[in-house]
Design a protein around this motif. Structure first.
Motif, PDB file in Angstrom:
ATOM      1  N   PHE A   1     -13.327  -4.779  17.535  1.00  0.00           N
ATOM      2  CA  PHE A   1     -12.073  -5.520  17.391  1.00  0.00           C
ATOM      3  C   PHE A   1     -11.841  -5.831  15.922  1.00  0.00           C
ATOM      4  CE2 PHE A   1      -9.342  -9.113  16.968  1.00  0.00           C
ATOM      5  CZ  PHE A   1      -8.286  -8.733  17.771  1.00  0.00           C
ATOM      6  N   PRO A   2     -10.641  -5.611  15.419  1.00  0.00           N
ATOM      7  CA  PRO A   2      -9.458  -5.047  16.053  1.00  0.00           C
ATOM      8  C   PRO A   2      -9.475  -3.512  16.054  1.00  0.00           C
ATOM      9  CG  PRO A   2      -8.940  -5.762  13.819  1.00  0.00           C
ATOM     10  CD  PRO A   2     -10.379  -6.099  14.053  1.00  0.00           C
ATOM     11  N   GLY A   3      -9.229  -2.941  17.239  1.00  0.00           N
ATOM     12  CA  GLY A   3      -9.246  -1.489  17.379  1.00  0.00           C
ATOM     13  C   GLY A   3      -7.879  -0.867  17.112  1.00  0.00           C
ATOM     14  N   ALA A   4      -7.753   0.392  17.542  1.00  0.00           N
ATOM     15  CA  ALA A   4      -6.549   1.170  17.224  1.00  0.00           C
ATOM     16  C   ALA A   4      -5.268   0.514  17.731  1.00  0.00           C
ATOM     17  CB  ALA A   4      -6.688   2.566  17.805  1.00  0.00           C
ATOM     18  N   GLU A   5      -5.336  -0.103  18.921  1.00  0.00           N
ATOM     19  CA  GLU A   5      -4.122  -0.707  19.487  1.00  0.00           C
ATOM     20  C   GLU A   5      -3.640  -1.874  18.639  1.00  0.00           C
ATOM     21  OE1 GLU A   5      -1.997   0.273  21.749  1.00  0.00           O
ATOM     22  OE2 GLU A   5      -3.264   2.051  21.883  1.00  0.00           O
ATOM     23  N   PHE A   6      -4.568  -2.755  18.275  1.00  0.00           N
ATOM     24  CA  PHE A   6      -4.154  -3.921  17.493  1.00  0.00           C
ATOM     25  C   PHE A   6      -3.545  -3.485  16.162  1.00  0.00           C
ATOM     26  CE2 PHE A   6      -4.103  -7.610  14.891  1.00  0.00           C
ATOM     27  CZ  PHE A   6      -3.897  -8.667  15.771  1.00  0.00           C
TER      28      PHE A   6
ATOM     29  N   SER B   1     -23.120 -17.467  11.878  1.00  0.00           N
ATOM     30  CA  SER B   1     -23.334 -18.042  10.543  1.00  0.00           C
ATOM     31  C   SER B   1     -23.354 -16.967   9.450  1.00  0.00           C
ATOM     32  CB  SER B   1     -24.654 -18.808  10.495  1.00  0.00           C
ATOM     33  OG  SER B   1     -25.723 -17.898  10.670  1.00  0.00           O
ATOM     34  N   GLN B   2     -23.513 -15.702   9.846  1.00  0.00           N
ATOM     35  CA  GLN B   2     -23.569 -14.619   8.845  1.00  0.00           C
ATOM     36  C   GLN B   2     -22.259 -13.843   8.750  1.00  0.00           C
ATOM     37  OE1 GLN B   2     -26.932 -12.119   9.939  1.00  0.00           O
ATOM     38  NE2 GLN B   2     -28.143 -13.913  10.449  1.00  0.00           N
ATOM     39  N   ARG B   3     -21.254 -14.283   9.493  1.00  0.00           N
ATOM     40  CA  ARG B   3     -19.987 -13.546   9.559  1.00  0.00           C
ATOM     41  C   ARG B   3     -18.830 -14.435   9.081  1.00  0.00           C
ATOM     42  NH1 ARG B   3     -19.757  -8.187  10.355  1.00  0.00           N
ATOM     43  NH2 ARG B   3     -17.645  -8.575  11.073  1.00  0.00           N
ATOM     44  N   PRO B   4     -17.637 -13.846   8.859  1.00  0.00           N
ATOM     45  CA  PRO B   4     -16.468 -14.680   8.528  1.00  0.00           C
ATOM     46  C   PRO B   4     -16.186 -15.680   9.658  1.00  0.00           C
ATOM     47  CG  PRO B   4     -15.991 -12.350   8.159  1.00  0.00           C
ATOM     48  CD  PRO B   4     -17.310 -12.405   8.860  1.00  0.00           C
ATOM     49  N   THR B   5     -15.519 -16.775   9.328  1.00  0.00           N
ATOM     50  CA  THR B   5     -15.236 -17.787  10.343  1.00  0.00           C
ATOM     51  C   THR B   5     -14.078 -17.326  11.234  1.00  0.00           C
ATOM     52  OG1 THR B   5     -13.571 -18.872   9.003  1.00  0.00           O
ATOM     53  CG2 THR B   5     -15.856 -19.625   8.711  1.00  0.00           C
ATOM     54  N   LYS B   6     -13.858 -18.078  12.317  1.00  0.00           N
ATOM     55  CA  LYS B   6     -12.774 -17.753  13.242  1.00  0.00           C
ATOM     56  C   LYS B   6     -11.420 -17.889  12.536  1.00  0.00           C
ATOM     57  CE  LYS B   6     -11.172 -18.631  17.878  1.00  0.00           C
ATOM     58  NZ  LYS B   6      -9.812 -18.459  17.380  1.00  0.00           N
ATOM     59  N   ARG B   7     -11.301 -18.939  11.729  1.00  0.00           N
ATOM     60  CA  ARG B   7     -10.034 -19.154  11.012  1.00  0.00           C
ATOM     61  C   ARG B   7      -9.796 -18.022   9.986  1.00  0.00           C
ATOM     62  NH1 ARG B   7      -5.111 -20.152  11.708  1.00  0.00           N
ATOM     63  NH2 ARG B   7      -4.018 -21.329  10.103  1.00  0.00           N
ATOM     64  N   ASP B   8     -10.881 -17.543   9.357  1.00  0.00           N
ATOM     65  CA  ASP B   8     -10.736 -16.399   8.439  1.00  0.00           C
ATOM     66  C   ASP B   8     -10.076 -15.242   9.187  1.00  0.00           C
ATOM     67  OD1 ASP B   8     -12.055 -17.564   6.283  1.00  0.00           O
ATOM     68  OD2 ASP B   8     -14.009 -16.718   6.785  1.00  0.00           O
ATOM     69  N   TYR B   9     -10.536 -14.992  10.393  1.00  0.00           N
ATOM     70  CA  TYR B   9     -10.006 -13.857  11.168  1.00  0.00           C
ATOM     71  C   TYR B   9      -8.517 -14.009  11.460  1.00  0.00           C
ATOM     72  CZ  TYR B   9     -13.475 -10.271  11.968  1.00  0.00           C
ATOM     73  OH  TYR B   9     -14.300  -9.188  11.785  1.00  0.00           O
ATOM     74  N   ASP B  10      -8.033 -15.259  11.612  1.00  0.00           N
ATOM     75  CA  ASP B  10      -6.585 -15.450  11.836  1.00  0.00           C
ATOM     76  C   ASP B  10      -5.788 -14.855  10.671  1.00  0.00           C
ATOM     77  OD1 ASP B  10      -6.995 -16.767  14.236  1.00  0.00           O
ATOM     78  OD2 ASP B  10      -6.997 -18.763  13.306  1.00  0.00           O
ATOM     79  N   TYR B  11      -6.292 -15.065   9.443  1.00  0.00           N
ATOM     80  CA  TYR B  11      -5.597 -14.503   8.270  1.00  0.00           C
ATOM     81  C   TYR B  11      -5.629 -12.981   8.308  1.00  0.00           C
ATOM     82  CZ  TYR B  11      -5.236 -19.122   6.129  1.00  0.00           C
ATOM     83  OH  TYR B  11      -4.910 -20.423   5.864  1.00  0.00           O
ATOM     84  N   TYR B  12      -6.810 -12.439   8.628  1.00  0.00           N
ATOM     85  CA  TYR B  12      -6.953 -10.974   8.615  1.00  0.00           C
ATOM     86  C   TYR B  12      -6.008 -10.336   9.651  1.00  0.00           C
ATOM     87  CZ  TYR B  12     -11.618 -12.407   6.801  1.00  0.00           C
ATOM     88  OH  TYR B  12     -12.659 -13.006   6.129  1.00  0.00           O
ATOM     89  N   LEU B  13      -5.975 -10.958  10.836  1.00  0.00           N
ATOM     90  CA  LEU B  13      -5.177 -10.378  11.929  1.00  0.00           C
ATOM     91  C   LEU B  13      -3.684 -10.536  11.643  1.00  0.00           C
ATOM     92  CD1 LEU B  13      -7.312 -11.615  14.958  1.00  0.00           C
ATOM     93  CD2 LEU B  13      -7.352  -9.367  13.851  1.00  0.00           C
TER      94      LEU B  13
ATOM     95  N   ASN C   1      -5.887 -16.046  19.731  1.00  0.00           N
ATOM     96  CA  ASN C   1      -6.938 -16.194  20.736  1.00  0.00           C
ATOM     97  C   ASN C   1      -7.403 -14.821  21.176  1.00  0.00           C
ATOM     98  OD1 ASN C   1      -7.283 -18.999  20.965  1.00  0.00           O
ATOM     99  ND2 ASN C   1      -5.222 -19.084  21.865  1.00  0.00           N
ATOM    100  N   VAL C   2      -8.320 -14.286  20.430  1.00  0.00           N
ATOM    101  CA  VAL C   2      -8.767 -12.919  20.688  1.00  0.00           C
ATOM    102  C   VAL C   2     -10.284 -12.920  20.864  1.00  0.00           C
ATOM    103  CG1 VAL C   2      -6.926 -11.776  19.408  1.00  0.00           C
ATOM    104  CG2 VAL C   2      -8.974 -12.550  18.199  1.00  0.00           C
TER     105      VAL C   2
END
Ligand code: 9YW
Length: 440
Positions: free
Chosen positions: A88-93, A205-217, A193-194
């Motif tokens: 995630f996020p794959g080809a569809e997203f 703890s070793q990955r971007p935060t959930k809020r970070d992902y909102d920006y990316y998406l 909400n994905v």
């Protein structure tokens, strides 16, 4: 004579590349990243070039077969239909296949990644024993890479500065770098909400935060609404950054293309690459070099401001021969000083963010950990300027980290104690590829 440890590292690195090979390309990691990523693919091809040149060439051919009609080489090529189940996020997203520029036979993302392919191709060619073979492959790859660079200079340099912009943080390769924090402060994306897949493989703890992902998406969502039209994205995207690593890598690739075009008698193309190389190194030095920090900084085209953040990526234009000798000497002092090797001067080079920065986190992705493919770029750059002590240290620290912890995706730079220091995916392809170069 090779030592026993080197032999083991070499056997282990080959085992990993073989494990991650999928018929015509290498996945970065069998669990986390099951497709083909652009700059990983470049490093992996260089790794293969040490053990199987045929595979190295195949890797590049496969990557280039997904090139867009406008020249863009995509950041991910989803070679099979399982994209949306496995990642995630794959080809569809991404929805990039709706763009008229996307390839017809395979799904990809609609963004790119650091343009390493010029210097990758030169590396492969240098490894060829019989230089008269595979000429068609090299000429055709040179042409594709030049059309990629032409796309970047045409569509991503609106003010003709020789500095191309990235329009998504994933294009930088350094996803959750602290550099972007200032950009994220400028707007509020919706909450998505994905279901992320990365945190099922690696500790949160070793990955971007959930809020970070909102920006990316959100950046992907906006690009999708623009149907990946470059002019429209330039108007609408809140993220347009002139990134020193992306531009430094572009310039280093131009430099390699100049040499290859010369060898292959491609004179017009050579002149073009010389022009680009001069323009980008001038842009890097005039606009992005920060003498007060002894490294390169970022420029935010949207908000019209500099972002100064002491990152490993800020040193990378050294590979393209950008800095003057005096600037390179300052950079050498900086990287060996307390910001990067730690107050006790015995940390491992090179932390993705200075250990003295308030945003430093020893285990969170691009906010501190050491990445070996960045070390490889820096090693080459400092060596080229004759800073052998720095280059040796970068190489030795990379080998030590892998010997101590294994072939991880990234490493704790403050890893001087007994604690585990390798993070993210294990049996990671580009870590193996870089080690193969360092010991060959
Ligand atoms: C993602 C594959 C990629 C790298 C990036 C790195 C990470 C995560 O993994 O991105 O989901 O794309 O930040 O540089 O190419 O190894």
């Amino acid at each position: 004579m090779e030592t026993q440890k080197e032999l083991n590292l070499s056997a282990e690195a080959s085992r990993i590349l073989n494990k991650n090979w999928r018929e015509s390309f290498t996945v970065p990691s069998s669990s986390l990243y099951p497709f083909q990523w652009l700059w990983d693919s470049g490093f992996n091809a260089m790794g293969w070039a040490n053990i199987d040149l045929e595979r190295a060439r195949t890797e590049i051919k496969t990557l280039l077969s997904a090139q867009w009609k406008n020249g863009l080489i995509p950041h991910i090529t989803f070679h099979n239909d399982s994209a949306d189940k496995m990642y995630f996020p794959g080809a569809e997203f991404h929805g990039a296949y709706h763009s008229p520029n996307s390839p017809d036979h395979v799904k990809t993302t609609g963004m790119t990644q650091p343009p390493v392919l010029g210097f990758v191709l030169e590396y492969l060619y240098e490894k060829e024993k019989d230089k008269s073979e595979n000429l068609e492959f090299y000429k055709s790859a040179i042409t594709s890479i030049i059309s990629f660079h032409r796309y970047l200079y045409t569509d991503r340099d609106p003010y003709n500065e020789g500095l191309v912009y990235i329009r998504h943080n994933w294009e930088s390769g350094s996803d959750n770098s602290a550099v972007w924090d200032d950009v994220w402060k400028m707007y509020q994306p919706p909450v998505y909400n994905v279901e992320r897949k990365d945190t099922t493989h690696v500790d949160q703890s070793q990955r971007p935060t959930k809020r970070d992902y909102d920006y990316y998406l959100n950046l992907i969502d906006i690009s999708k609404q623009c149907n990946y039209d470059e002019a429209e994205m330039f108007e609408k995207l809140p993220f347009l950054i002139q990134d020193p690593m992306f531009n430094g890598i572009l310039a280093a690739s131009n430099q390699s293309l100049i040499k290859l075009c010369e060898l292959f008698g491609m004179n017009d193309e050579k002149t073009q690459c010389e022009f680009w190389h001069a323009k980008t190194t001038a842009g890097l030095n005039d606009k992005l070099y920060d003498a007060s920090q002894s490294l390169y900084r970022y420029y935010d085209l949207k908000n019209e401001c500099y972002i100064s953040m002491p990152t490993a990526m800020g040193f990378t234009p050294i590979m393209a021969g950008s800095p003057t000798k005096e600037q390179a000497a300052e950079m050498a002092k900086k990287i060996m000083g307390e910001d990067f090797t730690g107050p006790r001067l015995d940390g491992f080079l090179c932390p993705s963010l200075a250990v003295t920065s308030p945003s430093f986190e020893h285990n969170r992705y691009w906010r501190g950990p050491v990445w070996l493919q960045v070390n490889w770029i820096l090693e080459r750059g400092f060596r080229q300027y004759g800073f052998n002590e720095v280059a040796d240290r970068l190489k030795q620290d990379s080998l030590s980290l892998v010997q101590k912890d294994g072939f991880y995706e990234y490493f704790n730079p403050k890893n001087y104690s007994d604690e585990k220091g390798g993070y993210g995916g294990n049996d990671f392809s580009w870590t193996a590829a870089v080690i193969l170069d360092f010991i060959n």
